[in-house]
Motif scaffolding. Structure first.
Motif, PDB file in Angstrom:
ATOM      1  N   ASP A 182       0.895  -1.369   0.246  1.00 35.64           N
ATOM      2  CA  ASP A 182      -0.330  -0.005   0.160  1.00 35.64           C
ATOM      3  C   ASP A 182       0.931   1.680  -0.436  1.00 35.64           C
ATOM      4  O   ASP A 182       0.304   2.216   0.335  1.00 35.64           O
ATOM      5  CB  ASP A 182      -0.800  -0.009   1.337  1.00 35.64           C
ATOM      6  CG  ASP A 182      -2.256  -0.675   1.218  1.00 35.64           C
ATOM      7  OD1 ASP A 182      -2.273  -1.852   0.172  1.00 35.64           O
ATOM      8  OD2 ASP A 182      -2.868  -0.996   1.982  1.00 35.64           O
ATOM      9  N   MET A 185      -0.449   4.674  -1.359  1.00 33.11           N
ATOM     10  CA  MET A 185      -1.318   5.049  -0.575  1.00 33.11           C
ATOM     11  C   MET A 185      -1.058   6.575  -0.511  1.00 33.11           C
ATOM     12  O   MET A 185      -1.595   7.612  -0.282  1.00 33.11           O
ATOM     13  CB  MET A 185      -2.160   4.752   0.722  1.00 33.11           C
ATOM     14  CG  MET A 185      -2.891   3.026   0.343  1.00 33.11           C
ATOM     15  SD  MET A 185      -4.376   3.726  -0.551  1.00 33.11           S
ATOM     16  CE  MET A 185      -5.436   2.240  -0.443  1.00 33.11           C
ATOM     17  N   HIS A 210      -4.067   3.117  -6.211  1.00 35.62           N
ATOM     18  CA  HIS A 210      -2.992   3.134  -5.392  1.00 35.62           C
ATOM     19  C   HIS A 210      -1.910   1.845  -5.980  1.00 35.62           C
ATOM     20  O   HIS A 210      -0.650   2.317  -5.417  1.00 35.62           O
ATOM     21  CB  HIS A 210      -3.467   3.150  -3.486  1.00 35.62           C
ATOM     22  CG  HIS A 210      -3.453   1.724  -3.330  1.00 35.62           C
ATOM     23  ND1 HIS A 210      -4.661   1.099  -3.344  1.00 35.62           N
ATOM     24  CD2 HIS A 210      -3.096   0.300  -2.750  1.00 35.62           C
ATOM     25  CE1 HIS A 210      -4.915   0.193  -3.159  1.00 35.62           C
ATOM     26  NE2 HIS A 210      -3.872  -0.511  -2.437  1.00 35.62           N
TER      27      HIS A 210
END
Length: 364
Positions: A182, A185, A210
């Motif tokens: 992630d 993000m 993302h």
């Protein structure tokens, strides 16, 4: 360590249930204290509580000017001592990862040496303690969910890779891919990540980018292996083609991404999110086996089930209705739903016949 309640601070973790004139705890163990918990403890005139030592303290974000990046960097540079608990090591790693995300949001490139130094100790420690993995969701807070999620996915991915007999080198690479899954993000609008309600279709489409952001952040780093890149890009893909961003399916999915997909969903479903409360780990295991059939690699799901079903006859557990009891019998066909003898009444209940109840956590 025991401290006076008057000295307790938000962000500290309670390591023992706190009782007053009640049958149930007024604050459960493994709770990260917030201002409401402190008010409850004061109202009930609790004089002393048991909290994780200072190395496991989670500092909350404040608006105070002295809470500068310099002081946070200094706190993150403290090396955990050898005797530190796994929980303390985990929380320290979350702090370190939060600083990494902050750097990436400011435009800094991903420094793989810094990433490895930050996360390798907890990946190696966590892969050997399945019971601790079952408790990870207790430590996460909704406000810091994104940081807890990344570290937890890394730990669980490493654990699953070992269960699946990947080489030791690949286990570490899969764990690092989990932590970085992630990283993209950091390129998504922060307001979307902290939104308390459901995302609109347009907002969700933005968040889904993302995976591509993360791939682009990592692809030019010479030391990055292809499996890590594809793990980051494909961890939201599904075996039946229902995932994103490219709807890759079946054998076209990289083995790393198949592990990350399971770890990512399990961690997301068991953690407290800004828009919903956390769910029982064992309930999530059942949901992934039944409701998500065909979306995940069955070998990875089996590894998750066998690896986290670490209880045995004689283990003490807490149920989702807060009853506490002892496991007296486990059916091979229902490994997450054993027979429990309740402490309060001595009644023996078969969880396979109680769809309203799940094991919340292992106590011993």
């Amino acid at each position: 360590m025991k401290i006076k309640t008057s000295q307790a601070k938000t962000g500290q973790m309670v390591v023992q249930d706190v009782f007053s004139m009640t049958n149930q705890p007024i604050v459960n163990r493994n709770t990260i204290l917030n201002s409401e918990h402190l008010r409850v403890l004061t109202r009930f005139q609790i004089e002393e509580i048991d909290v994780l030592n200072d190395s496991g303290y989670v500092k909350k974000e404040t608006s105070r000017k002295e809470d500068t990046a310099k002081s946070e960097e200094k706190a993150l540079s403290v090396k955990p001592e050898k005797e530190e608990s796994f929980a303390g090591l985990y929380l320290q790693t979350v702090k370190r990862y939060k600083q990494l995300i902050t750097n990436w949001q400011s435009g800094s490139p991903v420094d793989m040496l810094e990433v490895r130094q930050s996360v390798l100790p907890v990946l190696e420690a966590g892969s050997n303690v399945p019971r601790e993995i079952l408790l990870l969701h207790h430590y996460a807070t909704s406000s810091d969910y994104i940081y807890h999620h990344a570290v937890s996915v890394g730990i669980l991915s490493t654990f699953l890779a070992k269960k699946l007999n990947f080489s030791s080198g690949d286990c570490i690479q899969i764990g690092i891919a989990g932590v970085l899954s992630d990283c993209g993000m950091s390129k998504v609008q922060p307001t979307l990540l902290k939104k308390s309600g459901s995302l609109t279709t347009i907002e969700f489409d933005e968040v889904k980018k993302h995976t591509i952001h993360g791939y682009n952040m990592l692809k030019k780093i010479p030391s990055i292996k292809e499996g890590v890149l594809l793990g980051v890009l494909q961890h939201h893909e599904r075996a039946d083609g229902s995932g994103y961003p490219l709807k890759v399916q079946g054998n076209k999915l990289h083995p790393f991404s198949k592990v990350l997909a399971v770890a990512d969903v399990y961690v997301a479903m068991t953690a407290e999110r800004p828009y919903r409360s956390k769910q029982s780990a064992f309930k999530v295991l059942e949901m992934m086996m039944k409701d998500q059939f065909g979306k995940f690699d069955h070998q990875v799901i089996s590894a998750l089930l066998s690896g986290l079903s670490t209880f045995s006859v004689g283990s003490r557990v807490k149920l989702t209705n807060h009853d506490i009891g002892e496991i007296v019998f486990i059916e091979e066909s229902h490994p997450t739903r054993p027979m429990i003898k309740l402490d309060t009444s001595g009644e023996i209940i078969a969880l396979k016949n109680r769809n309203d109840l799940f094991i919340e956590e292992l106590l011993s």
